[in-house]
Motif scaffolding. Structure first.
Motif, PDB file in Angstrom:
ATOM      1  N   CYS A 188       0.845  -1.207   0.000  1.00 27.83           N
ATOM      2  CA  CYS A 188       0.000   0.000   0.000  1.00 27.83           C
ATOM      3  C   CYS A 188       0.874   1.249   0.000  1.00 27.83           C
ATOM      4  CB  CYS A 188      -0.906   0.010   1.227  1.00 27.83           C
ATOM      5  SG  CYS A 188      -2.047  -1.366   1.306  1.00 27.83           S
ATOM      6  N   PRO A 189       1.419   1.612  -1.156  1.00 26.10           N
ATOM      7  CA  PRO A 189       2.379   2.728  -1.197  1.00 26.10           C
ATOM      8  C   PRO A 189       1.763   4.071  -0.824  1.00 26.10           C
ATOM      9  CG  PRO A 189       1.886   1.893  -3.420  1.00 26.10           C
ATOM     10  CD  PRO A 189       1.258   0.949  -2.456  1.00 26.10           C
ATOM     11  N   ALA A 190       0.510   4.301  -1.191  1.00 26.95           N
ATOM     12  CA  ALA A 190      -0.102   5.599  -0.869  1.00 26.95           C
ATOM     13  C   ALA A 190      -0.283   5.742   0.643  1.00 26.95           C
ATOM     14  CB  ALA A 190      -1.449   5.738  -1.590  1.00 26.95           C
ATOM     15  N   LEU A 191      -0.663   4.639   1.296  1.00 24.30           N
ATOM     16  CA  LEU A 191      -0.825   4.690   2.759  1.00 24.30           C
ATOM     17  C   LEU A 191       0.528   4.873   3.444  1.00 24.30           C
ATOM     18  CD1 LEU A 191      -3.459   1.893   3.553  1.00 24.30           C
ATOM     19  CD2 LEU A 191      -3.828   4.353   3.346  1.00 24.30           C
ATOM     20  N   GLY A 237       3.938   8.133   6.603  1.00 21.57           N
ATOM     21  CA  GLY A 237       5.340   8.456   6.864  1.00 21.57           C
ATOM     22  C   GLY A 237       6.142   7.273   7.366  1.00 21.57           C
ATOM     23  N   VAL A 238       5.803   6.071   6.867  1.00 17.27           N
ATOM     24  CA  VAL A 238       6.572   4.870   7.238  1.00 17.27           C
ATOM     25  C   VAL A 238       7.151   4.232   5.971  1.00 17.27           C
ATOM     26  CG1 VAL A 238       5.116   4.444   9.272  1.00 17.27           C
ATOM     27  CG2 VAL A 238       4.592   3.284   7.105  1.00 17.27           C
ATOM     28  N   ALA A 240       1.602   5.950  14.090  1.00 19.73           N
ATOM     29  CA  ALA A 240       2.681   6.609  13.338  1.00 19.73           C
ATOM     30  C   ALA A 240       2.811   8.059  13.798  1.00 19.73           C
ATOM     31  CB  ALA A 240       2.410   6.530  11.837  1.00 19.73           C
ATOM     32  N   GLU A 241       1.677   8.706  13.973  1.00 19.58           N
ATOM     33  CA  GLU A 241       1.677  10.107  14.417  1.00 19.58           C
ATOM     34  C   GLU A 241       2.326  10.262  15.787  1.00 19.58           C
ATOM     35  OE1 GLU A 241      -1.816  13.351  14.226  1.00 19.58           O
ATOM     36  OE2 GLU A 241      -0.991  12.249  12.530  1.00 19.58           O
ATOM     37  N   SER A 242       2.099   9.291  16.654  1.00 26.76           N
ATOM     38  CA  SER A 242       2.659   9.400  18.007  1.00 26.76           C
ATOM     39  C   SER A 242       4.127   8.980  18.063  1.00 26.76           C
ATOM     40  CB  SER A 242       1.843   8.530  18.970  1.00 26.76           C
ATOM     41  OG  SER A 242       2.110   7.157  18.699  1.00 26.76           O
ATOM     42  N   PHE A 277       5.754   4.337  15.022  1.00 32.73           N
ATOM     43  CA  PHE A 277       6.315   3.815  13.765  1.00 32.73           C
ATOM     44  C   PHE A 277       7.115   4.928  13.089  1.00 32.73           C
ATOM     45  CE2 PHE A 277       2.185   1.215  13.659  1.00 32.73           C
ATOM     46  CZ  PHE A 277       2.763   0.154  14.341  1.00 32.73           C
ATOM     47  N   GLY A 278       8.264   4.549  12.527  1.00 35.41           N
ATOM     48  CA  GLY A 278       9.127   5.541  11.892  1.00 35.41           C
ATOM     49  C   GLY A 278       9.299   5.299  10.403  1.00 35.41           C
ATOM     50  N   PRO A 279      10.112   6.124   9.741  1.00 33.06           N
ATOM     51  CA  PRO A 279      10.249   6.110   8.283  1.00 33.06           C
ATOM     52  C   PRO A 279      10.845   4.822   7.697  1.00 33.06           C
ATOM     53  CG  PRO A 279      11.703   7.770   9.281  1.00 33.06           C
ATOM     54  CD  PRO A 279      10.831   7.245  10.363  1.00 33.06           C
ATOM     55  N   ASP A 280      11.504   3.999   8.521  1.00 38.06           N
ATOM     56  CA  ASP A 280      12.051   2.744   7.974  1.00 38.06           C
ATOM     57  C   ASP A 280      11.204   1.535   8.323  1.00 38.06           C
ATOM     58  OD1 ASP A 280      14.251   4.103   6.950  1.00 38.06           O
ATOM     59  OD2 ASP A 280      15.277   4.006   8.907  1.00 38.06           O
ATOM     60  N   ASP A 281      10.096   1.767   8.983  1.00 35.99           N
ATOM     61  CA  ASP A 281       9.331   0.631   9.505  1.00 35.99           C
ATOM     62  C   ASP A 281       8.385   0.004   8.474  1.00 35.99           C
ATOM     63  OD1 ASP A 281      10.565   0.756  11.916  1.00 35.99           O
ATOM     64  OD2 ASP A 281       8.943   1.792  12.961  1.00 35.99           O
TER      65      ASP A 281
END
Ligand code: PLP
Ligand code: ZN
Length: 412
Positions: free
Chosen positions: A86-89, A94-95, A369-371, A374-378
């Motif tokens: 799911c690339p758009a999600l 931001g993960v 993710a907002e909190s 989850f980060g950008p490489d996850d």
């Protein structure tokens, strides 16, 4: 009773006693606790390499880790569901990656098929002729289908709030459907539970396939994690976000992740995140307060359109909380507005159909993710427990509300 080689019996999660699966069929004969299938892992010769050579036809691909062999299973081809990128999600969240495990592809449109396949196999092996359960809706429909397949009579007890599709298909499959009497307009899962309990008193010979009453539903559902890990080449994702009601799937998936690690197929557990609706979030509340068990909500406190997770008194909350904490996951609640908006976003941005209940995993993942969880490489996995078209009323009603709101804004 024909069982698999490594299956050694049923162990009570409360008192630790192990029982022969021929004699013990449901809860612990000593203390009434939940029974859990137990294996001797030394007897499992299976490896990821041997699995690779095996066709991906159904959840019974993993039968060495199930109590019953594929040959005797009551099966409609459940499992082997797709894991969709799911690339758009992922961008919006931001993960690194978002993957959706699409249980909507199951025979009756939800992951409940896995649990009922295993439980109905047990029912047939134990010589049952009639089965019974209460359910929020999807498990009832699945039980009706698998009972038909196994040539058993099914008695299904649903609350009036269960969806039209679930009630209709339960009867289409030939099951005897009881809709619990409405109390103040709409009956809840607890009302269906009472109707079921009264009927069971009168018919002790009925074989239950109810949540955590049979030891086999979470066992069938654990195959979601085995498949997921196989699809990820046995590399654990950074999180699985799971729409949690009774927690059967979450507890089962955590068990499978422990087994995969025990067998040396993976290095790490799978962080499990319980996603609930803010209008019925007993597990999230318990998680946040550090409690080992939930505080039940009263029926009239339940305020969510998400039927599958409108479970105010999840009896196995201690197992859910243990799984979430042991796997270093978490718990998150989002509002119905966020949940239903998320279902529409997935349908529009990715073309995928998620049920209203299931979308709690999507909005929950956004909140996590907002909190900063989850980060950008996850790599984040969304467990889409059921097909969008099973909750079509809730989704369409939400679209309608959004249209009315947009018109009101335009008029201002
Ligand atoms: C579509 C859907 N998702 C999730 C759930 C919650 O299931 P579990 O008991 O595994 O928490 C249900 C239960 O009815 C459901 O129907
Ligand atoms: Zn016990």
């Amino acid at each position: 009773m024909e069982t698999t080689e490594a299956f050694v019996g049923l162990t009570c999660v409360d008192c630790g006693e192990t029982f022969d699966a021929e004699a013990a069929t449901h809860r612990c004969p000593d203390c009434g606790g939940i029974l859990d299938p137990e294996y001797d892992y030394d007897r499992i010769g299976l490896t990821p390499e041997t699995l690779d050579a095996r066709p991906d036809g159904s959840m019974w691909r993993y039968d060495e880790l199930l109590p019953f062999p594929a040959e005797t299973a009551v099966s409609l081809g459940e499992g082997a569901t797709p894991l969709v990128e799911c690339p758009a999600l992922a961008d919006a969240m931001g993960v690194g990656r978002v993957l959706l495990k699409d249980e909507g592809a199951n025979p009756t449109g939800t992951f409940k098929d896995r649990g009922q396949a295993a439980a109905m196999t047990a029912a047939r092996e134990h010589g049952a002729s009639e089965v019974a359960l209460n359910s929020a809706g999807n498990a009832g429909q699945a039980a009706a289908a698998y009972a038909a397949r196994a040539d058993l009579d099914a008695h299904v007890f649903l609350p009036s709030r269960a969806g039209f599709t679930q009630k209709a298909m339960t009867e289409v499959h030939g099951a005897d459907l009881t809709v619990a009497d409405p109390v103040d307009g709409n009956s809840q899962i607890g009302d269906a539970g009472k109707a079921y309990a009264e009927a069971m008193e009168e018919h002790p010979e009925w074989y239950s396939t109810k949540t955590f009453v049979t030891p086999y539903r979470h066992e069938g559902k654990k195959t979601m994690a085995l498949e997921l890990l196989a699809q990820l080449d046995w590399e654990a994702p950074d999180g699985v976000v799971y729409p949690t009601g009774g927690g059967v799937g979450l507890v089962g998936m955590h068990k499978a992740a422990r087994e995969a690690r025990e067998l040396g197929w993976t290095d790490e557990l799978v962080p499990m995140y319980a996603a609930q609706a803010a209008g019925c979030a007993p597990v999230v509340r318990a998680y946040e307060s550090g409690a080992d068990r939930h505080e039940p909500l009263a029926d009239d406190e339940v305020d969510t359109a998400c039927n599958g997770i409108a479970i105010p008194d999840p009896g196995a909350s201690h197992l859910i909380l243990e799984a979430v904490r042991q796997s270093d996951g978490g718990a998150v609640a989002t509002t119905d507005r966020e949940i239903l908006d998320a279902a529409i976003e997935v349908a529009r941005e990715e073309g995928l159909e998620v049920g209203a209940t299931c979308a709690a995993a999507v909005s929950g993942a956004f909140a996590l993710a907002e909190s900063g969880e989850f980060g950008p490489d996850d790599t984040v996995v969304l467990l889409n427990t059921g097909a969008g078209n099973k909750d079509v009323d809730a989704l369409r009603a939400h679209l309608g509300e959004r249209e009315v709101e947009a018109e009101a804004r335009a008029d201002e």
